[in-house]
Design a protein around this motif. Structure first.
Motif, short mmCIF file in Angstrom:
data_model
loop_
_atom_site.label_atom_id
_atom_site.label_comp_id
_atom_site.label_asym_id
_atom_site.label_seq_id
_atom_site.Cartn_x
_atom_site.Cartn_y
_atom_site.Cartn_z
N LYS A 1 -27.36 -8.89 -11.92
CA LYS A 1 -28.08 -9.40 -13.08
C LYS A 1 -28.73 -10.91 -12.41
O LYS A 1 -27.68 -11.79 -12.20
CB LYS A 1 -27.86 -9.07 -14.46
CG LYS A 1 -28.13 -10.46 -15.48
CD LYS A 1 -27.84 -9.73 -16.75
CE LYS A 1 -28.14 -10.47 -18.43
NZ LYS A 1 -27.69 -10.56 -19.33
N LEU A 2 -29.94 -11.76 -11.82
CA LEU A 2 -30.41 -12.79 -12.55
C LEU A 2 -31.19 -13.17 -13.80
O LEU A 2 -32.15 -12.80 -14.03
CB LEU A 2 -30.94 -12.72 -10.92
CG LEU A 2 -32.09 -14.25 -10.53
CD1 LEU A 2 -30.76 -14.58 -10.20
CD2 LEU A 2 -33.14 -13.60 -9.37
N VAL A 3 -30.83 -14.40 -14.09
CA VAL A 3 -31.56 -14.93 -15.46
C VAL A 3 -32.48 -16.24 -14.92
O VAL A 3 -31.76 -17.31 -13.93
CB VAL A 3 -30.29 -15.44 -16.62
CG1 VAL A 3 -31.73 -16.66 -17.31
CG2 VAL A 3 -29.87 -13.56 -17.01
N VAL A 4 -33.57 -16.29 -15.12
CA VAL A 4 -34.57 -17.46 -14.90
C VAL A 4 -34.83 -18.23 -16.20
O VAL A 4 -34.93 -17.48 -16.98
CB VAL A 4 -35.46 -17.62 -14.39
CG1 VAL A 4 -36.22 -18.28 -14.07
CG2 VAL A 4 -35.47 -16.81 -13.00
N LEU B 1 -39.53 -17.81 -7.12
CA LEU B 1 -38.16 -18.06 -6.68
C LEU B 1 -37.12 -16.85 -6.86
O LEU B 1 -36.42 -15.72 -5.74
CB LEU B 1 -37.00 -19.21 -6.73
CG LEU B 1 -37.92 -20.23 -6.58
CD1 LEU B 1 -37.18 -22.16 -7.17
CD2 LEU B 1 -37.18 -21.23 -5.36
N ALA B 2 -37.04 -16.02 -8.16
CA ALA B 2 -36.90 -14.58 -8.45
C ALA B 2 -37.04 -14.27 -7.89
O ALA B 2 -36.50 -13.07 -7.41
CB ALA B 2 -36.69 -14.62 -9.81
N ALA B 3 -38.77 -13.63 -7.43
CA ALA B 3 -39.18 -12.79 -6.66
C ALA B 3 -38.23 -12.87 -5.14
O ALA B 3 -37.85 -11.48 -4.46
CB ALA B 3 -40.32 -12.91 -6.64
N ALA B 4 -38.44 -13.77 -4.63
CA ALA B 4 -37.76 -14.12 -2.90
C ALA B 4 -36.13 -13.89 -3.49
O ALA B 4 -35.70 -13.40 -2.14
CB ALA B 4 -38.08 -15.28 -2.87
N VAL C 1 -33.94 -9.02 -13.20
CA VAL C 1 -34.19 -10.11 -14.00
C VAL C 1 -34.26 -10.99 -14.86
O VAL C 1 -35.74 -10.06 -15.49
CB VAL C 1 -35.46 -10.76 -12.71
CG1 VAL C 1 -36.02 -11.89 -12.44
CG2 VAL C 1 -35.49 -10.61 -11.20
N GLN C 2 -34.45 -11.28 -15.59
CA GLN C 2 -34.66 -11.96 -16.85
C GLN C 2 -35.00 -13.64 -16.53
O GLN C 2 -34.11 -14.15 -16.51
CB GLN C 2 -33.18 -11.18 -18.12
CG GLN C 2 -33.54 -12.28 -19.50
CD GLN C 2 -32.78 -11.50 -20.46
OE1 GLN C 2 -31.93 -10.99 -20.21
NE2 GLN C 2 -32.39 -12.05 -21.74
N VAL C 3 -35.92 -13.38 -17.49
CA VAL C 3 -36.50 -15.49 -18.23
C VAL C 3 -36.08 -15.15 -19.24
O VAL C 3 -36.10 -14.84 -20.77
CB VAL C 3 -37.84 -14.86 -17.62
CG1 VAL C 3 -38.76 -16.60 -17.93
CG2 VAL C 3 -38.34 -14.96 -15.95
N VAL C 4 -35.48 -16.28 -19.07
CA VAL C 4 -35.60 -17.47 -20.90
C VAL C 4 -36.79 -18.19 -20.71
O VAL C 4 -36.37 -19.07 -20.01
CB VAL C 4 -34.56 -18.06 -21.27
CG1 VAL C 4 -34.05 -19.12 -21.85
CG2 VAL C 4 -33.00 -16.98 -20.94
N ALA D 1 -27.15 -13.99 -22.21
CA ALA D 1 -28.28 -13.94 -21.14
C ALA D 1 -27.55 -15.22 -20.01
O ALA D 1 -27.12 -13.94 -19.40
CB ALA D 1 -29.49 -13.90 -20.60
N VAL D 2 -27.39 -15.93 -21.03
CA VAL D 2 -26.90 -17.26 -19.13
C VAL D 2 -25.39 -16.78 -18.93
O VAL D 2 -24.84 -16.76 -17.75
CB VAL D 2 -27.69 -18.20 -19.79
CG1 VAL D 2 -26.78 -19.36 -18.83
CG2 VAL D 2 -29.02 -18.59 -19.89
N ARG D 3 -24.73 -16.61 -19.53
CA ARG D 3 -23.52 -16.14 -20.16
C ARG D 3 -23.10 -14.74 -19.20
O ARG D 3 -21.86 -15.72 -18.25
CB ARG D 3 -22.66 -16.46 -21.11
CG ARG D 3 -21.36 -16.81 -21.04
CD ARG D 3 -20.78 -15.82 -22.75
NE ARG D 3 -21.00 -14.78 -23.14
CZ ARG D 3 -20.54 -13.85 -22.84
NH1 ARG D 3 -19.90 -12.95 -22.57
NH2 ARG D 3 -21.36 -12.41 -23.90
#
Length: 233
Positions: A2-5, A23-26, A37-40, A68-70
């Motif tokens: 899980k990657l959070v932006v 950056l998330a796509a790369a 990928v989740q965006v905040v 989500a960040v945690r």
């Protein structure tokens, strides 16, 4: 994985969000097994962040964003630069986050601004903030000024930073479980109990004249004072 932006851009569309998406796509393309990928968007949480700072309770939209960040395996944080530092809204979001939420978490730092002169805000403002939060920041931070979009250099910095973050995420996913420690009396397969370790915080020193068996036969215990006296002329 899980990657959070976390994007603190204020306009729509936002160059800050665009940089976070790139950056998330790369990064996602480099992590084996795929990445969720989740965006905040911090802009949408501004009112609830202000209420949380006053009353100490997250609102219905802020609470899942903080969670989500945690629970993320890694973060990409992007802020516009105002007055040579991160935006107040960006800082306020991390002010209401639990102080232990980012310990050991891989974080990629990024920022946008109108001039390349503000690029050092990444090093003198963002990196100390996440060092205080005990996050694991990647070496390459990415700054995009207005003139960087479409110019040479930005794509290479994005790829380099994404590779560093993906490397940390890959190591995090492959980290083995800690091996079980053997019991103190296991004797390591010798069939005999292990000899006890003597020290100030383990067991009292043996009395003079006693012996112990290390598996090769009984050995005498000679007090240190007696050994020292034997060395004196």
């Amino acid at each position: 994985m899980k990657l959070v932006v976390v994007s603190a851009g204020l306009s729509v569309p936002s160059s800050t969000r665009l940089l976070g998406d790139r950056l998330a796509a790369a990064t996602a393309g480099r992590v084996p097994g795929g990445t969720d990928v989740q965006v905040v968007e911090v802009r949408d949480l501004a009112v609830e962040i202000a209420h949380h700072l006053i009353n100490g309770f997250p609102g219905p939209h802020l609470a899942p964003a903080l969670d989500a960040v945690r629970t993320a395996d890694g973060l990409i944080v992007v802020t516009p630069v105002f007055s040579a530092s991160f935006s107040g809204l960006f800082k306020s979001f991390f002010d209401v986050l639990d102080k232990d939420a980012l310990i050991g978490k891989p974080v990629l730092l990024a920022a946008t601004g109108g001039s390349a002169r503000h690029s050092l805000a990444l090093e003198h403002a963002l990196r100390p903030l996440f060092a205080y939060l005990r996050a694991l920041t990647v070496p390459t931070a990415v700054y995009a000024a207005s003139e960087d979009w479409g110019a040479e250099g930005l794509a290479e910095r994005i790829e380099r930073a994404a590779g560093e973050l993906a490397g940390l995420l890959g190591g995090r996913a492959a980290e083995p479980e800690p091996a079980a420690r053997p019991a103190p009396d296991a004797g390591h397969g010798s069939g005999k109990p292990s000899a006890p370790a003597y020290g100030a915080d383990t067991a009292p020193a043996p009395e003079p004249g006693t012996t112990f068996d290390n598996g090769a036969g009984p050995l005498p215990v000679i007090p240190f004072e007696q050994q020292l006296a034997a060395l004196k002329p």
